[in-house]
Design a protein around this motif. Structure first.
Motif, short mmCIF file in Angstrom:
data_model
loop_
_atom_site.label_atom_id
_atom_site.label_comp_id
_atom_site.label_asym_id
_atom_site.label_seq_id
_atom_site.Cartn_x
_atom_site.Cartn_y
_atom_site.Cartn_z
N PHE B 59 0.94 -1.23 -0.01
CA PHE B 59 0.12 -0.04 0.17
C PHE B 59 0.84 1.18 0.04
CE2 PHE B 59 -3.65 -2.43 1.29
CZ PHE B 59 -4.80 -1.86 0.47
N ALA B 60 2.04 1.07 0.79
CA ALA B 60 2.76 2.47 0.85
C ALA B 60 3.37 2.61 -0.31
CB ALA B 60 3.89 2.06 1.94
N VAL B 61 3.87 1.57 -1.04
CA VAL B 61 4.50 2.02 -2.26
C VAL B 61 3.66 2.28 -3.23
CG1 VAL B 61 5.60 0.43 -4.15
CG2 VAL B 61 6.35 -0.02 -1.83
N TYR B 62 2.32 1.97 -3.41
CA TYR B 62 1.29 2.06 -4.36
C TYR B 62 0.82 3.62 -3.98
CZ TYR B 62 -3.11 3.08 -6.51
OH TYR B 62 -4.02 3.54 -7.38
N LEU B 63 0.87 3.97 -2.75
CA LEU B 63 0.29 5.48 -2.64
C LEU B 63 1.57 6.42 -2.93
CD1 LEU B 63 -1.43 5.25 0.94
CD2 LEU B 63 -2.32 5.80 -1.37
N ALA B 64 2.88 5.96 -2.77
CA ALA B 64 3.92 6.77 -3.17
C ALA B 64 4.07 7.01 -4.78
CB ALA B 64 5.36 6.07 -2.55
N LEU B 65 3.73 5.92 -5.33
CA LEU B 65 4.04 5.85 -6.94
C LEU B 65 2.71 5.87 -7.75
CD1 LEU B 65 6.35 2.88 -7.18
CD2 LEU B 65 6.93 5.30 -7.30
N ARG B 66 1.47 6.49 -7.00
CA ARG B 66 0.06 6.22 -7.51
C ARG B 66 0.29 7.59 -8.82
NH1 ARG B 66 -0.39 9.19 -3.14
NH2 ARG B 66 -1.92 10.59 -2.98
N THR B 144 -0.24 -1.13 -18.35
CA THR B 144 0.51 -2.52 -17.94
C THR B 144 1.43 -2.43 -16.90
OG1 THR B 144 2.43 -2.39 -19.37
CG2 THR B 144 0.27 -3.07 -20.59
N PHE B 145 1.93 -3.86 -16.34
CA PHE B 145 2.82 -3.78 -15.48
C PHE B 145 3.93 -3.01 -15.84
CE2 PHE B 145 5.92 -6.44 -13.09
CZ PHE B 145 5.57 -6.40 -11.84
N THR B 146 4.60 -3.17 -16.97
CA THR B 146 5.88 -2.38 -17.02
C THR B 146 5.70 -1.07 -17.85
OG1 THR B 146 5.48 -3.43 -19.51
CG2 THR B 146 6.94 -4.56 -17.69
N SER B 147 4.28 -0.48 -18.00
CA SER B 147 4.26 0.84 -18.56
C SER B 147 4.83 1.96 -17.78
CB SER B 147 2.76 0.87 -18.99
OG SER B 147 1.91 1.01 -18.13
N SER B 148 4.77 1.74 -16.40
CA SER B 148 5.14 2.71 -15.72
C SER B 148 5.24 2.44 -14.24
CB SER B 148 4.11 3.87 -15.55
OG SER B 148 2.93 3.41 -14.86
N ALA B 149 5.84 3.32 -13.24
CA ALA B 149 5.98 2.77 -11.91
C ALA B 149 4.55 2.59 -11.24
CB ALA B 149 6.84 3.84 -11.27
N PHE B 154 0.65 -0.65 -8.89
CA PHE B 154 -0.86 -1.39 -8.82
C PHE B 154 -1.08 -2.61 -8.84
CE2 PHE B 154 -4.45 -2.54 -11.38
CZ PHE B 154 -5.80 -1.84 -10.65
N TYR B 155 -0.45 -3.17 -9.97
CA TYR B 155 -0.47 -4.69 -9.98
C TYR B 155 0.12 -5.38 -9.02
CZ TYR B 155 -2.47 -3.91 -14.70
OH TYR B 155 -3.11 -3.49 -15.73
N SER B 156 1.37 -4.65 -8.63
CA SER B 156 1.92 -5.30 -7.22
C SER B 156 0.95 -5.69 -6.19
CB SER B 156 3.01 -4.60 -6.84
OG SER B 156 4.21 -4.58 -7.97
N LEU B 157 0.28 -4.38 -5.72
CA LEU B 157 -0.67 -4.62 -4.74
C LEU B 157 -2.01 -5.28 -4.98
CD1 LEU B 157 -2.04 -3.43 -1.94
CD2 LEU B 157 -2.47 -1.38 -3.12
N VAL B 158 -2.67 -4.89 -6.10
CA VAL B 158 -3.97 -5.57 -6.27
C VAL B 158 -3.48 -7.17 -6.87
CG1 VAL B 158 -6.26 -5.56 -7.74
CG2 VAL B 158 -4.94 -3.39 -7.05
N GLY B 159 -2.45 -7.38 -7.57
CA GLY B 159 -2.32 -8.58 -8.09
C GLY B 159 -1.79 -9.62 -6.97
N VAL B 213 -7.17 2.58 -3.16
CA VAL B 213 -6.95 2.44 -4.58
C VAL B 213 -8.13 2.90 -5.43
CG1 VAL B 213 -6.12 0.98 -6.50
CG2 VAL B 213 -5.34 0.40 -4.23
N TYR B 214 -9.14 2.33 -5.52
CA TYR B 214 -10.40 2.73 -6.43
C TYR B 214 -10.97 3.94 -6.22
CZ TYR B 214 -9.11 -2.00 -8.51
OH TYR B 214 -8.75 -3.15 -9.18
N LEU B 215 -11.47 4.15 -5.02
CA LEU B 215 -12.30 4.85 -4.75
C LEU B 215 -11.55 6.30 -4.47
CD1 LEU B 215 -15.01 3.70 -2.44
CD2 LEU B 215 -15.32 4.29 -4.78
N MET B 216 -10.34 6.11 -3.90
CA MET B 216 -9.68 7.38 -3.93
C MET B 216 -9.07 7.97 -5.11
SD MET B 216 -7.41 7.57 -0.26
CE MET B 216 -8.42 7.11 1.25
N GLY B 217 -8.76 6.96 -5.91
CA GLY B 217 -8.15 7.12 -7.19
C GLY B 217 -9.15 7.68 -8.10
N LYS B 218 -10.57 7.72 -7.83
CA LYS B 218 -11.39 8.38 -8.63
C LYS B 218 -11.47 9.56 -8.10
CE LYS B 218 -14.20 6.46 -11.79
NZ LYS B 218 -13.59 6.68 -12.99
N VAL B 219 -11.23 9.94 -6.91
CA VAL B 219 -11.30 11.31 -6.24
C VAL B 219 -10.29 12.31 -6.44
CG1 VAL B 219 -12.06 12.61 -4.35
CG2 VAL B 219 -13.32 10.69 -4.46
#
Lengths: 626, 220, 110
Positions: B59-66, B144-149, B154-159, B213-219
């Motif tokens: 989660f921390a990595v995702y939030l830092a790289l979102r 995709t997994f490789t397109s960006s950080a 995203f795929y690391s966390l949700v996957g 991830v999803y709801l905050m990502g929408k906002v």
């Protein structure tokens, strides 16, 4: 429930190899950890000697830069992950169940799995020597150095190997916590547990919470290296600082994971050889817990020079200095334990006293580095190298030696030779200070760490030579230890059950310890139960139950098979990039095999077996202790 | 923490109650009848505590790289709330069915227990299928997994959560296979209980995934 | 074998109580989920500030997670002192990690 009885007179004779491959007995797993850890200790020590040989004189060419980086990275990785932790796990496995009056760990099968994961993890990392891509990125694996673009696939072996052994370590942590919570003998309350059990408990809790960040970091590292991930790649918006955070969120508690059990060992040895109970037992327990609590809020002190800002540095600097307080409490308690006691200077006690001196020095330099402005001076110099060798060798390695001399009779049924033990200590102790004391000054004079050579005329020549001589002296000490081990196995006499006039429960068991440890679970009536009973004129600790059939777990080959499958999977994932994409199938085979073994474990019932009461009584009558 | 020498202040069971030394006054539920069962309860909780830190790291990595989308589609453009709501409903229901399975297990009703477990499996499998559809959709949109950080995180966390669901389904499959024709016993009860703890935990993590991830990502 | 393992199957009343408790938790979770999604839809249409919605979402997630842990995972039950302790330590470490990495990856702190 089905009961598979073992006929009186013992089980079918198995070969020694098969026995150890399938064992789930904590005492045998302790042996496995001990010997494997010792082998890697020799390998890591050899790497250290190579480093010191290269640095003995300026512009030396024993190793070139690449080889030096490889040896350096492997030395650090090996010593922390494949030596310090396994050797401590060896002692924990051997002693903790006996100290709390348990018949085995809570999850014997998982315990075996942990060992084999460690075994294959370490092996996987060392396979890199055969493929030519050896880790070069240091034991910290910083990006971008850890990326194949810079150092080849070496760091993938590091990541995969640590992932495997890290999983084993995590499971060990869970196992020990569950054991200590659930398997204490009647009357063994938390505040009657020996300090080694306490420190094992708290170090295991740290393991549980510190290893997952490393696991996450290693996953991302593997993704970046082998699957086109970009978490740490700035070109795709990634951020290498995140790896540093994840690594040190793990890395700092890791220091306490290897330091706290060491404190526990000294807290066992010092009271026994001072013939006094441990001074300030509750304070020791609280201090241990406090160190663990603060241990999670200090990781940024490894990153002061990254530039995270004065507030971050300030907060973490203060938090770091706070840790000196509980550690200081412990030091004083050990000194007060010896104060006024009848001190016997056995080998184990020598290591303990040597530890106090050495560790205080390492602690003081630790406080120096906790102050961010000062740390800007010390960072990445030999001052740091000197500091962490003072705490890691002075703490962990000394403790393993102390524990080895102290618990050898319980683990292997023989007493190590004391004269050789003392020679071992003095060679190692003098060699250690010769090697590392001067490195404080080398650091202050400006010698950087991790550089494979240096120029003449900077005043580095003599100190480096002294340091190298010290390293070889330490090596001599280790050789004496090896001789001692061989000598003991060949010539040593069987040890009595209680050779040191011990205080804790493990000395109340007969030697060799029966498979089920206690024919009847003991009744604990206070701290240092065995000592209390001896003072009251009793020969041993009273039983808390009548004789009964004893439920024991079955041996199993599955832990070995599961770890082997994961090992194959790990190799496959690396080989697919290093050699040929079709190795992906090997990796998938490994994963499938792992799942298959897990499936087998799920569907094949394993209800254990029972040692019949008659056999227990018979054996108990033979081996009365004390 | 108490510093007195009283037994079992911190622990689940008083040490004296073990090994048949002292009989407990009231018998525990079936999953805690054996020493193995009591160990499994503690062990599973310890594992969950450790896993929560593992997910916290992702989660921390995702939030830092979102925000590191590197010109690719952002979360706001990608996420489809209807799909996520459906997935949430599926997983939440499967968590409910697994708790009903435990309820029936404690009453020794093997048939009902297996029926609820089967429902859990089907709901979990539907969730997984939905997630596979969703990921496939994203890949077609260039995420995709490789397109960006951002993609990697995203795929690391949700996957990783999806991998947990997958593993849970395999585990449940093995449990069902093993118990197809058997009754509820003190041997099997802790295994079912441990699975249900794991499954609830997977749902608990999903609560944070759909929120963060999803709801905050929408906002944001 | 020393003794057959002792246990007591749940009775009718106990089961009824548990079942209604779990059902309430299930319904409450659904309500919380709908609230969360509703808040986001509302925010997208410009009804609320992003900052407020984020705080609201985190609050709802924590409440729903608590439902899961305490009721469905039986954390509230007797004999769960050790699981509770470790659950809280896990929360502590989780908060430290998330806040630490979030604050200290891209920006300097003060």
């Amino acid at each position: 429930m089905t009961t598979i009885s073992v006929p009186v007179g013992g089980v079918r004779k198995k070969s020694l190899l098969w026995d150890y491959l399938t064992t789930v007995d904590h005492k045998k797993i302790a042996h496995l950890y001990f010997w494997t850890g010792l082998v890697y200790f020799l390998i890591g020590g050899l790497e250290a000697l190579l480093i010191r040989t290269q640095l003995a004189v300026p512009l030396n060419h024993v190793l070139d830069g690449k080889a030096y980086n490889e040896v350096l990275a492997m030395h650090g990785t090996t010593m922390i992950f494949f030596v310090a932790m396994p050797l401590l796990f060896a002692l924990m496995n051997a002693v903790v169940p006996l100290q709390i009056g348990a018949r085995d760990l809570a999850f014997p099968f998982v315990n075996a799995l942990s060992y084999w994961l460690y075994f294959f993890g370490a092996l996987l990392t060392h396979v890199s020597f055969l493929t030519g891509d050896v880790p070069q990125g240091g034991w910290t694996g910083y990006f971008p150095l850890a990326h194949p673009d810079y150092t080849g696939y070496g760091m993938s072996y590091y990541a995969m190997g640590l992932q495997l052994s890290g999983l084993g370590t995590l499971l060990t942590g869970i196992n020990f916590v569950a054991t200590i919570v659930n398997h204490r003998a009647p009357g063994m309350t938390y505040m009657r547990m020996p300090l080694f059990t306490w420190t094992t408990l708290i170090a295991s809790i740290l393991t549980m919470f510190a290893f997952p960040p490393l696991t996450a970091g290693l996953f991302l590292m593997i993704y970046d290296q082998l699957f086109g991930g970009a978490a740490f790649d700035p070109a795709k918006g990634g951020n290498p600082i995140i790896w540093q955070h994840l690594f040190w969120i793990f890395g700092h508690p890791e220091v306490y994971i290897v330091a706290l059990p060491a404190f526990g060992i000294f807290s066992e040895v010092i009271p026994v050889f001072s013939r006094k109970r441990l001074f300030g037992y509750p304070a020791m327990v609280v201090a241990t817990a406090l160190i663990a609590f603060f241990g999670f809020m200090v990781w940024v002190h490894h990153m002061f020079t990254v530039g995270l800002g004065p507030l971050a540095n300030g907060v973490f600097g203060v938090a770091t200095t706070i840790i000196a307080v509980p550690t200081g409490i412990k030091i004083f308690n050990w000194i007060f334990t010896m104060w006024g006691g009848k001190v016997r200077m056995t080998s184990a006690m020598l290591w303990s006293v040597g530890f106090i001196i050495t560790f205080v020095m390492g602690g003081v330099t630790g406080v120096m580095m906790a102050l961010p402005p000062a740390d800007y001076q010390y960072h990445d110099t030999y001052f740091i190298v000197a500091h962490f060798h003072y705490v890691l060798i002075g703490g962990t390695v000394f403790s393993v030696f102390a524990g080895a001399y102290y618990w050898w009779p319980k683990m292997f049924g023989k007493l190590l030779n004391e004269t050789l033990g003392k020679i071992h200590f003095w060679l190692f102790f003098i060699g250690f200070h010769l090697t590392f004391f001067i490195q404080h000054f080398l650091g202050l004079w400006g010698m950087q760490r991790r550089i494979f050579t240096y120029l003449p005329g900077q005043g580095f020549e003599l100190p480096n030579l002294v340091s190298t001589i010290g390293a070889y002296t330490m090596a001599l000490g280790v050789i004496v230890f090896a001789i001692n081990i061989v000598y003991t196995f060949v010539k040593g006499k069987p040890a009595p059950a209680d050779p040191w006039d011990g205080r804790t429960l493990e000395w109340a068991t007969p030697t060799p310890v029966p498979e089920y440890n206690f024919a009847r679970l003991p009744l604990i009536r206070g701290l240092d139960p065995f000592w209390l009973e001896k003072q009251a004129g009793n020969k041993t600790v009273p039983p808390a139950e009548p004789y009964a059939d004893i439920h024991m777990p079955n041996p199993s080959i599955l832990p070995f098979m599961m770890s082997l499958s994961l090992f194959i999977a790990g190799l496959g994932f690396i080989f697919k990039d290093q050699y040929h994409p079709s190795f992906l199938y090997l990796a998938l085979f490994g994963v499938a095999a792992t799942l298959l073994v897990m499936f087998l474990r799920s569907v094949i019932d394993d209800e254990g077996r029972h040692v019949p009461r008659e056999l227990v009584e018979q054996e108990d009558a033979k081996g009365v202790s004390a | 923490m108490s510093l007195t020498a009283e037994p079992g202040r911190l622990g689940a069971a008083a040490p004296a109650a073990r090994a048949g030394a002292v009989e407990k006054t009231e018998a525990p539920p079936i999953e805690l009848a054996t020493q193995e069962g009591r160990n499994k309860l503690i062990g599973m909780w310890l594992f969950i505590a450790a896993e929560s830190v593992l997910f916290a790291s992702f989660f921390a990595v995702y939030l830092a790289l979102r925000h590191s989308t590197m010109g690719g589609p952002t979360g706001k453009e990608l996420f489809d709330l209807k799909l996520v709501f459906l997935a949430t409903a599926l997983l939440l229901s499967s968590s409910f069915t697994s708790v009903m399975a435990v309820l029936n297990m404690r009453r020794l009703q093997a048939g009902a227990m297996k029926a609820w477990l089967l429902a859990t499996w089907l709901l979990g499998a539907s969730f997984l299928a939905l997630e596979a559809y969703e990921f496939n959709h994203y890949v077609h949109m260039g995420h995709t997994f490789t397109s960006s950080a951002f993609g990697t995180a995203f795929y690391s966390l949700v996957g990783f959560h999806g991998a947990h669901v997958t593993f849970g389904l395999l585990w449940l499959f093995a449990l069902l296979v093993r118990n197809l024709r058997r009754e509820v016993t003190p041997y099997i009860a802790p295994k079912v209980y441990a699975f249900s703890l794991y499954w609830h935990f997977v749902d608990l993590v999903w609560v944070f995934i759909f929120s963060v991830v999803y709801l905050m990502g929408k906002v944001a | 074998m020393a003794a057959e393992p002792m246990f007591s199957p749940s009775g009718e009343r106990e089961t009824k109580k548990e079942r209604s408790l779990h059902t309430v938790a299930f319904l409450a979770s659904i309500v919380l989920t709908i609230l969360a999604f509703g808040a986001v839809v509302y925010a997208i249409e410009g009804g609320a500030s992003a900052g407020f919605v984020v705080a609201f979402l985190v609050g709802l997630a924590v409440v729903q997670a608590a439902f899961q842990a305490y009721i469905w995972m039986h954390l509230k039950d007797e004999g769960h002192a050790v699981p509770q302790l470790f659950f809280y330590v896990g929360v502590y470490v989780t908060v430290v990690i998330v806040i630490g990495i979030l604050l200290m990856s891209w920006w300097t702190v003060a």
